[in-house]
Design an enzyme around this catalytic site. Sequence first.
Site, PDB file in Angstrom:
ATOM      1  N   SER A  93       0.726  -1.178  -0.035  1.00 15.37           N
ATOM      2  CA  SER A  93       0.006  -0.108  -0.178  1.00 15.37           C
ATOM      3  C   SER A  93       0.869   1.215   0.008  1.00 15.37           C
ATOM      4  O   SER A  93       0.307   2.499  -0.621  1.00 15.37           O
ATOM      5  CB  SER A  93      -1.006  -0.086   1.265  1.00 15.37           C
ATOM      6  OG  SER A  93      -1.957  -0.990   1.251  1.00 15.37           O
ATOM      7  N   HIS A 154      -0.296   4.085   4.367  1.00 15.81           N
ATOM      8  CA  HIS A 154      -1.119   4.923   2.993  1.00 15.81           C
ATOM      9  C   HIS A 154      -0.817   6.282   2.924  1.00 15.81           C
ATOM     10  O   HIS A 154      -0.576   6.870   1.731  1.00 15.81           O
ATOM     11  CB  HIS A 154      -2.639   4.775   3.241  1.00 15.81           C
ATOM     12  CG  HIS A 154      -3.241   3.213   3.123  1.00 15.81           C
ATOM     13  ND1 HIS A 154      -2.958   2.399   4.212  1.00 15.81           N
ATOM     14  CD2 HIS A 154      -3.901   2.496   2.334  1.00 15.81           C
ATOM     15  CE1 HIS A 154      -3.659   1.404   3.839  1.00 15.81           C
ATOM     16  NE2 HIS A 154      -4.056   1.357   2.717  1.00 15.81           N
TER      17      HIS A 154
END
Length: 211
Positions: A93, A154
């Site tokens: 991610s 993220h």
Amino acid sequence: MGEINPSGPVPINSVFIYRPDKRGEIWRFLCYMVLHAGWLHLLFNLLVQVLVGLPLEMVHGSMRIGAVYMAGVLAGSLGTSVFDTDVYLVGASGGVYALLAAHLANVLLNYNNMEFGIVRLIGIFIVASADVGFAIYDRYAAEQVGPPVSYVAHLTGALAGLTIGLLVLKNFEQKLHEQLIWWVALGVYAACTLFGILFNVFNPDPFYPAN
């Protein structure tokens, strides 16, 4: 570890997973990207890499996009080690969000030479917002099965993608003020990365015995 399902199981005993009690094994800060928590996690990351990363690679080349991707992976683990210190980390991610944010950098650098730049940004924002929102919900509202997994990767991966993207992506019509943006981006990424490294060096893991 049991039957594979959309969201698990998390391979907590893998030598590749980033774990807060194994920060001394520095390869984990990069190698966690090859693991995923279930097939849904893997499928989403693969789709984004193909749909978002491939168009960037066709324009800017493999080396530049590879640098953006790996910078996001490293930023994801360093950010997690600083801001979300008690969680495990798997998945690509950090790199995927670096690719998403690199699209923003691409638009900032080449807006005048790009068709539908705003539409691209809106689409990326919708995808990223939905995924981050789900990650936050899964962390704080959903019933936890197994160790918590960080969503900070993220956000820090996206920051890396934006800053490194501004540094390495091709600028087809460079203007004077964009040189200032280049130096600002370099300073932000360098400062954040250095802080993350020093934090881990001078704050050894509390789970390690003192030896």
